[in-house]
Motif scaffolding. Structure first.
Motif, short mmCIF file in Angstrom:
data_model
loop_
_atom_site.label_atom_id
_atom_site.label_comp_id
_atom_site.label_asym_id
_atom_site.label_seq_id
_atom_site.Cartn_x
_atom_site.Cartn_y
_atom_site.Cartn_z
N LYS A 186 -3.14 4.58 -0.37
CA LYS A 186 -2.37 3.77 -1.32
C LYS A 186 -1.05 4.43 -1.75
O LYS A 186 -0.53 4.16 -2.83
CB LYS A 186 -3.20 3.39 -2.54
N HIS A 187 -0.55 5.33 -0.90
CA HIS A 187 0.79 5.86 -1.11
C HIS A 187 1.55 5.81 0.20
O HIS A 187 1.01 5.39 1.23
CB HIS A 187 0.76 7.27 -1.72
N PHE A 240 5.10 5.25 -3.95
CA PHE A 240 4.16 4.13 -3.96
C PHE A 240 4.87 2.80 -3.74
O PHE A 240 6.09 2.70 -3.88
CB PHE A 240 3.40 4.10 -5.29
N LEU A 241 4.09 1.78 -3.44
CA LEU A 241 4.59 0.44 -3.24
C LEU A 241 5.51 0.03 -4.39
O LEU A 241 5.16 0.18 -5.56
CB LEU A 241 3.41 -0.54 -3.13
N ILE A 270 2.81 1.72 3.22
CA ILE A 270 1.66 2.22 2.46
C ILE A 270 0.47 2.47 3.39
O ILE A 270 0.17 1.67 4.27
CB ILE A 270 1.29 1.22 1.34
N ASP A 271 -0.21 3.60 3.16
CA ASP A 271 -1.37 3.95 4.00
C ASP A 271 -2.68 3.71 3.25
O ASP A 271 -2.69 3.16 2.14
CB ASP A 271 -1.25 5.38 4.52
N PRO A 305 5.25 -2.82 1.65
CA PRO A 305 3.83 -2.75 2.00
C PRO A 305 3.59 -2.13 3.38
O PRO A 305 2.55 -1.51 3.61
CB PRO A 305 3.36 -4.20 1.96
#
Length: 154
Positions: free
Chosen positions: A20-21, A70-71, A16-17, A13
């Protein structure tokens, strides 16, 4: 033989920016972590560099983002030394997820005297610990690393 080093990454987490990536700065952090881990594996950790009073520092970075991450993604950052010259070394990076390339990168490292910050010739005891892997290398091809993509990197 540790010519091409595989560094595992799980996107957390903290990476992540707001889009949302993975934030772009994380890729550079991962490149440095992978390079440091590979160097340590080959016998050159931070303490050993400080013991000789010389070390590699980043002179330039190149990054090409091809797919977002991605997360929770499980990634592998492959890294290797492409060449070592008198005072510099070029290291390549190739980030993959599920056999697809997400990022290409390269760092030009300069070898310096830690106290003065001035460039130094890379000593034999350092250079002989690293394997230079040319872009046409069979091992890269076996890993699915398509070296033609690197032409734009430098």
């Amino acid at each position: 033989m540790n010519r091409v080093f595989a560094y595992p990454i799980v996107v957390g987490p903290e990476s992540i920016d707001v889009m949302k990536h993975t934030n772009n700065k994380e890729y550079l952090r991962w490149m440095e972590e992978a390079a440091t881990a590979h160097s340590s594996l080959l016998g050159w950790n931070t303490e050993r560099y400080f013991k000789i009073g010389q070390a590699f520092v980043a002179k330039a970075h190149w990054i090409e983002y091809l797919r977002p991450t991605f997360l929770g993604d499980r990634l592998t950052m492959y890294t290797w030394v492409e060449n070592m010259q008198d005072k510099t070394s070029l290291r390549r990076f190739y980030l993959m997820r599920d056999k697809k390339v997400c990022m290409l990168g390269a760092t030009q490292w300069a070898f310096i005297d830690i106290e003065t910050g001035r460039g130094q010739s890379i000593p034999e005891e350092v250079s002989s610990s690293f394997f230079c892997v040319p872009s046409s290398d069979k091992e890269l091809k076996e890993l699915g690393i398509k070296t033609i993509l690197f032409k734009a990197a430098i």
